[in-house]
Design a protein around this motif. Structure first.
Motif, PDB file in Angstrom:
ATOM      1  N   ALA A   1     -19.129  17.761  -0.367  1.00  0.00           N
ATOM      2  CA  ALA A   1     -17.169  17.859  -0.312  1.00  0.00           C
ATOM      3  C   ALA A   1     -16.643  16.502  -1.093  1.00  0.00           C
ATOM      4  O   ALA A   1     -15.884  17.292  -2.009  1.00  0.00           O
ATOM      5  CB  ALA A   1     -16.794  17.615   0.432  1.00  0.00           C
TER       6      ALA A   1
ATOM      7  N   ASN B   1     -18.612  14.821  -3.446  1.00  0.00           N
ATOM      8  CA  ASN B   1     -19.453  15.488  -5.067  1.00  0.00           C
ATOM      9  C   ASN B   1     -19.110  16.643  -5.182  1.00  0.00           C
ATOM     10  O   ASN B   1     -19.414  16.700  -6.160  1.00  0.00           O
ATOM     11  CB  ASN B   1     -20.917  14.918  -5.370  1.00  0.00           C
ATOM     12  CG  ASN B   1     -20.563  13.284  -4.841  1.00  0.00           C
ATOM     13  OD1 ASN B   1     -20.181  12.579  -5.585  1.00  0.00           O
ATOM     14  ND2 ASN B   1     -21.387  13.178  -3.923  1.00  0.00           N
ATOM     15  N   ASN B   2     -18.474  17.462  -4.812  1.00  0.00           N
ATOM     16  CA  ASN B   2     -18.230  19.000  -5.401  1.00  0.00           C
ATOM     17  C   ASN B   2     -19.840  19.507  -4.894  1.00  0.00           C
ATOM     18  O   ASN B   2     -19.677  20.232  -6.518  1.00  0.00           O
ATOM     19  CB  ASN B   2     -17.747  19.429  -6.488  1.00  0.00           C
ATOM     20  CG  ASN B   2     -17.311  20.181  -6.707  1.00  0.00           C
ATOM     21  OD1 ASN B   2     -17.353  21.721  -5.788  1.00  0.00           O
ATOM     22  ND2 ASN B   2     -16.730  21.069  -7.708  1.00  0.00           N
ATOM     23  N   ASP B   3     -20.559  18.932  -4.808  1.00  0.00           N
ATOM     24  CA  ASP B   3     -21.814  19.583  -4.543  1.00  0.00           C
ATOM     25  C   ASP B   3     -22.903  20.630  -3.636  1.00  0.00           C
ATOM     26  O   ASP B   3     -22.169  20.663  -2.567  1.00  0.00           O
ATOM     27  CB  ASP B   3     -22.641  18.794  -4.565  1.00  0.00           C
ATOM     28  CG  ASP B   3     -24.315  18.426  -4.110  1.00  0.00           C
ATOM     29  OD1 ASP B   3     -24.772  19.561  -4.323  1.00  0.00           O
ATOM     30  OD2 ASP B   3     -25.035  17.330  -5.104  1.00  0.00           O
ATOM     31  N   SER B   4     -22.485  21.871  -4.309  1.00  0.00           N
ATOM     32  CA  SER B   4     -22.810  22.940  -3.213  1.00  0.00           C
ATOM     33  C   SER B   4     -23.501  23.084  -2.505  1.00  0.00           C
ATOM     34  O   SER B   4     -23.695  23.563  -1.636  1.00  0.00           O
ATOM     35  CB  SER B   4     -21.845  24.605  -3.928  1.00  0.00           C
ATOM     36  OG  SER B   4     -22.902  24.418  -4.997  1.00  0.00           O
TER      37      SER B   4
END
Length: 337
Positions: A289, A291-294
């Motif tokens: 969430a 680091n916008n790391d899916s």
């Protein structure tokens, strides 16, 4: 590459730490994420060896990392985790309680989160003697109350659930302190009209956690009440061995099992590592969430489903009536990953 600091702790802490490192190595090797883990000392052993339960070099390394994992420590726990919460402003203590297969939960449909204010209340340690009495100061601020309330509503908004926040307090007795907390939560609730908001006295909440735990979604409460209720909710779903926790601030987070160091079974290789491994899942969610790391979010879900599917087959460690050692249980997890 994520830099992870790992406090290896006391008692069963080093064994759980080895389990955590094994799982992280499996994630590195098999699932395309990269973590660099640095082991650190804090707790009873550190106090004995260096004179400080939380050495300065440990704090410095934690500050330079992306997140921290903390195994349980012994009698010096307050000098480690409480201090780290203050230093790093980890104001939200997040403790999920979820039913897992073949665990002695009261029901199989429990899925709640306790969001506990983490920086004030009686846990500031402001105590003193006054004549023949002992006095403790209970500090509740509007800023901290609104901050934790907002975190609770944001948590409810993101969950695939009934989207309900229950504010737990005792304002009928502590009218000023808990009254402020209740009013703050009520004010924040107005910004979330799509989320159901209710209030409950802490004694009623303690009763309802036993009577109808499936009715809870997100509970938001003060530091002391949250500490007590989260241990109760963990037992409701079968025990502390499946209970992870997160200490989260705006810029950093620390993840740990809810349970203690369990010195009585230390060194026997029989402790259930699930709570620490589920803490890794919470760390992956937070990193994803933030680091916008899916990929982090994907791997976090995979780790939790792997643990769920393993215990669904009846596999347990010896400390909870199973036949597997800590290392064998961990190996089963890494094989399934």
């Amino acid at each position: 590459m994520y830099k992870i600091s790992l406090i290896t702790g006391d008692g069963i802490g080093p064994e759980l730490s080895e389990s955590a490192v094994s799982v992280i190595n499996a994630i590195n090797d098999k699932l395309g994420l990269k973590f660099d883990v640095t082991k650190l000392s804090a707790g009873d052993k550190a106090l004995k060896e260096s004179g400080k339960a939380l050495p300065d070099e440990t704090v410095d390394t934690i500050k330079k990392s992306d997140a921290c994992l903390k195994a349980p420590v012994g009698e010096s726990a307050a000098d480690v985790i409480v201090v780290l919460r203050r230093i790093l402003d980890l104001y939200a203590n997040i403790r999920p309680a979820k039913s897992y297969p073949h665990m002695p939960a009261l029901r199989d449909d429990i899925d709640m989160v306790i969001v506990r204010e983490n920086t004030e209340d009686l846990y500031t340690g402001k105590e003193f003697s006054l004549g023949d009495s002992a006095v403790a100061l209970r500090i509740i601020s509007e800023n901290a109350s609104k901050r934790i309330a907002k975190y609770a509503f944001e948590t409810a908004k993101q969950r695939n659930s009934t989207k309900k926040v229950t504010c737990v307090h005792k304002s009928n007795v502590m009218r000023i302190t808990d009254g402020l907390f209740a009013r703050s939560c009520t004010e924040v609730s107005k910004n979330y009209p799509d989320i159901l908001f209710e209030q409950m006295y802490v004694d009623a909440c303690a009763m309802n956690l036993i009577r109808q735990p499936e009715q809870f979604d997100v509970i938001v409460t003060t530091n002391l009440f949250g500490d007590i209720l989260s241990d109760e909710s963990s037992q409701v779903v079968g025990g502390l061995g499946m209970a992870p926790a997160a200490n989260i601030g705006d810029n950093f987070a620390l993840f740990e099992p809810v349970h203690g160091a369990a010195f009585d079974i230390a060194g026997k290789n029989i402790a259930n590592p699930s709570s620490f491994l589920l803490s890794i899942k919470m760390m992956l969610d937070w990193l994803g969430a933030k680091n916008n790391d899916s990929k982090c979010l994907e791997v976090g879900q995979k780790l939790e489903s792997t643990i769920f599917n393993l215990v669904k087959t009846g596999v347990k460690t010896k400390d909870i009536g199973g036949t597997k050692s800590t290392s064998e249980f961990t190996q089963a997890i890494t094989n399934m990953l």
